[in-house]
Motif scaffolding. Structure first.
Motif, PDB file in Angstrom:
ATOM      1  N   ARG A 104      23.933  23.424  31.292  1.00  0.00           N
ATOM      2  CA  ARG A 104      23.354  24.720  31.652  1.00  0.00           C
ATOM      3  C   ARG A 104      24.430  25.808  31.703  1.00  0.00           C
ATOM      4  NH1 ARG A 104      20.354  21.842  35.728  1.00  0.00           N
ATOM      5  NH2 ARG A 104      21.778  22.660  37.291  1.00  0.00           N
ATOM      6  N   ASP A 105      25.588  25.452  32.236  1.00  0.00           N
ATOM      7  CA  ASP A 105      26.673  26.432  32.376  1.00  0.00           C
ATOM      8  C   ASP A 105      27.148  26.956  31.027  1.00  0.00           C
ATOM      9  OD1 ASP A 105      26.569  26.147  35.093  1.00  0.00           O
ATOM     10  OD2 ASP A 105      28.341  24.862  35.253  1.00  0.00           O
ATOM     11  N   LEU A 148      25.419  26.774  27.923  1.00  0.00           N
ATOM     12  CA  LEU A 148      24.423  26.975  26.873  1.00  0.00           C
ATOM     13  C   LEU A 148      24.574  28.318  26.168  1.00  0.00           C
ATOM     14  CD1 LEU A 148      20.986  25.524  28.015  1.00  0.00           C
ATOM     15  CD2 LEU A 148      22.219  25.042  25.898  1.00  0.00           C
ATOM     16  N   ASP A 149      25.257  29.267  26.813  1.00  0.00           N
ATOM     17  CA  ASP A 149      25.455  30.558  26.154  1.00  0.00           C
ATOM     18  C   ASP A 149      26.612  30.530  25.165  1.00  0.00           C
ATOM     19  OD1 ASP A 149      27.353  30.255  28.134  1.00  0.00           O
ATOM     20  OD2 ASP A 149      27.331  32.358  28.763  1.00  0.00           O
ATOM     21  N   GLN A 205      27.989  29.692  21.741  1.00  0.00           N
ATOM     22  CA  GLN A 205      27.216  29.599  20.500  1.00  0.00           C
ATOM     23  C   GLN A 205      27.171  28.194  19.933  1.00  0.00           C
ATOM     24  OE1 GLN A 205      25.493  32.401  19.234  1.00  0.00           O
ATOM     25  NE2 GLN A 205      24.463  30.728  18.166  1.00  0.00           N
ATOM     26  N   HIS A 256      24.810  26.037  22.015  1.00  0.00           N
ATOM     27  CA  HIS A 256      23.420  26.428  21.760  1.00  0.00           C
ATOM     28  C   HIS A 256      22.946  25.903  20.409  1.00  0.00           C
ATOM     29  CE1 HIS A 256      19.926  29.082  22.478  1.00  0.00           C
ATOM     30  NE2 HIS A 256      19.910  29.182  21.169  1.00  0.00           N
ATOM     31  N   GLN A 291      16.870  27.259  33.595  1.00  0.00           N
ATOM     32  CA  GLN A 291      18.102  27.388  34.343  1.00  0.00           C
ATOM     33  C   GLN A 291      17.903  27.122  35.844  1.00  0.00           C
ATOM     34  OE1 GLN A 291      20.986  27.874  32.820  1.00  0.00           O
ATOM     35  NE2 GLN A 291      20.036  28.044  30.818  1.00  0.00           N
TER      36      GLN A 291
END
Length: 203
Positions: A119-120, A122-123, A125, A128, A179
């Motif tokens: 989760r931390d 996932l941003d 690239q 993702h 999230q």
């Protein structure tokens, strides 16, 4: 006697593999927490885990794979495949979610840590993008299992792919958007409220 010796040796090899996998994973997670995902290199992970690069790639195809694990989604799919054969696809999914208590992965010691790190980051690239690949693979596996349950050709019959598309949409939201720590069961309940009529597609 030879069979016993072979079984013992196989058990020792399996335990050694498990220790190596755990060592790599722990080293990577520690580094991710210390300095972030993008700043952590494979060389650093291998150095801390005391393994060669080629050993790393025997267990994980990429650094991103550490955040998903080799068994990603398998717990639910195994339960779906094992559901009583008389159940339709949606009932089999209900059975699977009940049997697994809505757990997406094996609830072992490292699972919560891996989920939190996923989760931390996932941003990032690459993480993702890897998630999208994993979800696409999951979709195909779901369609194959659905076709097997229905006893149909997954190409000629659209129902397995339709079911997989709906279920994978749920999974995509759960993995990429949840999230707040919502469980897979909670997402399934929300989808069921909105897509209740979709149950007729499985008949």
């Amino acid at each position: 006697m030879a069979d016993i010796d072979e079984a013992t040796e196989q058990g020792m090899r399996d335990r050694k593999k498990a220790r190596t996998r755990d060592s790599i994973r722990t080293a990577a997670f520690d580094l991710f927490e210390e300095q972030g995902f993008e700043k952590t290199t494979l060389q650093q992970i291998c150095h801390r885990a005391d393994v060669a690069h080629r050993t790393f790639f025997r267990y994980y195809p990429t650094k991103e794979a550490l955040l998903f694990g080799w068994d990603f989604g398998q717990l639910v799919l195994d339960a779906f495949a094992a559901a009583p054969p008389e159940l339709d696809l949606w009932a089999a999914l209900d059975h699977a979610l009940t049997a697994t208590d809505g757990q997406w992965e094996e609830p072992v010691e490292h699972t919560a840590r891996r989920r939190r790190l996923r989760r931390d980051f996932l941003d990032v690239q690459s993480v993702h993008n890897y998630a999208l690949v994993v979800i696409d693979v999951f979709a195909q596996r779901t369609a194959d299992l659905a076709a097997a349950r229905l006893g149909v050709d997954p190409i000629a019959d659209l129902r397995p792919a339709a079911f997989a598309a709906l279920f994978t949409g749920l999974v995509r939201r759960h993995v990429l958007v949840a999230q707040d720590g919502s469980t897979l069961t909670a997402w399934a309940d929300a989808y069921r409220d909105v897509l209740g009529a979709a149950r007729t597609f499985a008949h």
